[in-house]
Design a protein around this motif. Structure first.
Motif, PDB file in Angstrom:
ATOM      1  N   TRP A  88       0.866  -1.167  -0.031  1.00  0.00           N
ATOM      2  CA  TRP A  88      -0.147   0.178  -0.008  1.00  0.00           C
ATOM      3  C   TRP A  88       0.921   1.250  -0.053  1.00  0.00           C
ATOM      4  O   TRP A  88       0.590   2.191  -0.640  1.00  0.00           O
ATOM      5  CB  TRP A  88      -0.856  -0.026   1.243  1.00  0.00           C
ATOM      6  N   LYS A  92       0.965   4.385  -3.079  1.00  0.00           N
ATOM      7  CA  LYS A  92       0.629   5.595  -2.757  1.00  0.00           C
ATOM      8  C   LYS A  92       1.944   6.478  -3.057  1.00  0.00           C
ATOM      9  O   LYS A  92       1.680   7.645  -3.539  1.00  0.00           O
ATOM     10  CB  LYS A  92       0.484   5.805  -1.295  1.00  0.00           C
ATOM     11  N   GLY A  96       1.637   9.165  -5.865  1.00  0.00           N
ATOM     12  CA  GLY A  96       1.926  10.389  -5.471  1.00  0.00           C
ATOM     13  C   GLY A  96       2.837  11.312  -6.292  1.00  0.00           C
ATOM     14  O   GLY A  96       2.958  12.392  -6.219  1.00  0.00           O
TER      15      GLY A  96
END
Length: 97
Positions: A88, A92, A96
């Motif tokens: 995860w 991200k 990002g």
């Protein structure tokens, strides 16, 4: 005497001999077990305490097995959660940028 009467008497005598033999075997078995337990220091009067000791040991063993099982499940859960968290975090971080 007729043939069936003789057979009946013989069968009864054999059955009685078998009962006596079984009783002797049972008595010898009990005496042997008692001798073995006494040689281990377990008196016949201590049977109730010995049974309680074995029950306690069984509970202890089952509790130990249960703790081991829960410990393994917890370790697998932590490992899977760590891997899922790392994936995860990686996703991200990629999204990002």
């Amino acid at each position: 005497m007729q043939d069936h009467e003789v057979r009946k008497i013989v069968a009864e005598v054999l059955a009685e001999q078998q009962r006596l033999h079984n009783a002797n075997v049972d008595n010898e078995t009990l005496r042997t077990i008692s001798t073995i337990l006494t040689s281990f220091g377990i008196e016949e009067e201590d049977r109730i305490e010995l049974r309680a000791d074995f029950q306690h040991l069984r509970r202890w063993r089952k509790a130990s097995e249960q703790v081991s099982s829960y410990g393994l499940k917890a370790a697998v859960t932590i490992l899977v959660s760590g891997i899922a968290g790392a994936i995860w975090l990686g996703i991200k971080t990629r999204l990002g940028q």
